[in-house]
Design an enzyme around this catalytic site. Sequence first.
Site, PDB file in Angstrom:
ATOM      1  N   LYS A   1       1.062  -1.591  -0.123  1.00 30.23           N
ATOM      2  CA  LYS A   1       0.002  -0.103   0.186  1.00 30.23           C
ATOM      3  C   LYS A   1       0.949   1.491  -0.527  1.00 30.23           C
ATOM      4  O   LYS A   1       0.487   2.248  -0.531  1.00 30.23           O
ATOM      5  CB  LYS A   1      -0.890   0.606   1.024  1.00 30.23           C
TER       6      LYS A   1
ATOM      7  N   ARG B   1      11.283  -6.672   5.512  1.00 29.77           N
ATOM      8  CA  ARG B   1      11.477  -4.895   4.492  1.00 29.77           C
ATOM      9  C   ARG B   1      12.026  -4.258   5.303  1.00 29.77           C
ATOM     10  O   ARG B   1      12.764  -4.167   6.498  1.00 29.77           O
ATOM     11  CB  ARG B   1      10.033  -4.572   4.837  1.00 29.77           C
TER      12      ARG B   1
ATOM     13  N   ARG C   1      11.773  -1.512  10.701  1.00 30.75           N
ATOM     14  CA  ARG C   1      10.736  -0.911  11.626  1.00 30.75           C
ATOM     15  C   ARG C   1      10.448  -1.364  12.623  1.00 30.75           C
ATOM     16  O   ARG C   1      10.369  -3.545  12.225  1.00 30.75           O
ATOM     17  CB  ARG C   1       9.302  -0.704  10.591  1.00 30.75           C
TER      18      ARG C   1
ATOM     19  N   ARG D   1      -0.179  -8.573  13.753  1.00 31.79           N
ATOM     20  CA  ARG D   1      -0.386  -7.713  12.725  1.00 31.79           C
ATOM     21  C   ARG D   1      -1.332  -8.433  11.473  1.00 31.79           C
ATOM     22  O   ARG D   1      -2.060  -7.857  11.558  1.00 31.79           O
ATOM     23  CB  ARG D   1       0.559  -7.194  12.101  1.00 31.79           C
TER      24      ARG D   1
END
Length: 226
Positions: A15, A129, A162, A173
């Site tokens: 996204k 990521r 992160r 999550r």
Amino acid sequence: MTTNVILLGPPGAGKGTQAKTLAERTLLTHVASGDLFRAALREGTELGMLAKSYMDRGELVPDEVVIRMILERIKAPDCELGVIFDGFPRTREQAVALGASMAAHNSKIDGVLYLSVPNDVLLRRIAGRQTCKTCGATFNIYYFPSHKPGICDACGGKLYQRSDDSMETAQHRLDVYFAQTMPLIEHYQRQAILYEIDGQREITWVNEAMLRALSQFMVTSAQPKE
Ligand code: AMP
């Protein structure tokens, strides 16, 4: 006249990456709830500290906090032509509050672009990521690693993971997404404004598919730039 669009999809669906490109190619402003919380945290505000306690555990920040932050953000002049919502809404309550606020301002959500990605791909996407500390560019150690490990191809900045992207938090999550956010797919399907896009395809393919979907409901003032 405005155009407002929601990017819906699980964490790791792409996204953020897609929203940035869409914002560059249209006159719409990218509003990402997660980015706003991370910025608040960097600035050391009370909102940032509150959000951190939830983000670190992969939990959702309470609805009233997120709703207040987003409704305040979209009052800004740069949102006049419309907004690309990324990471918001994530619960039914948030979706209802957003719809009500839009209606009160003679506006509405024009379309919801749903990026679907199979579950097994998502975990590697999230846990692999890496983000550049300097320019915010994103990489993935499994799918598109930087040329030099830990160094941004775009600006030479340092890459970091992160804190909520560890394998364990990533799994949580995803569980939270399936329980709380998945029901929004049906919510927007019922309003006949949901466009499903195969988020497993390569980034440029997904981006073109999104632009095509956008052009179906976008008002002319905010049409994609040539
Ligand atoms: P994201 O960058 O969208 O993956 O969001 C990172 C984290 O910020 C989430 O795991 C939540 O803890 C928090 N967050 C972001 N957006 C929302 C939202 N709409 N509702 C509740 N929590 C959110």
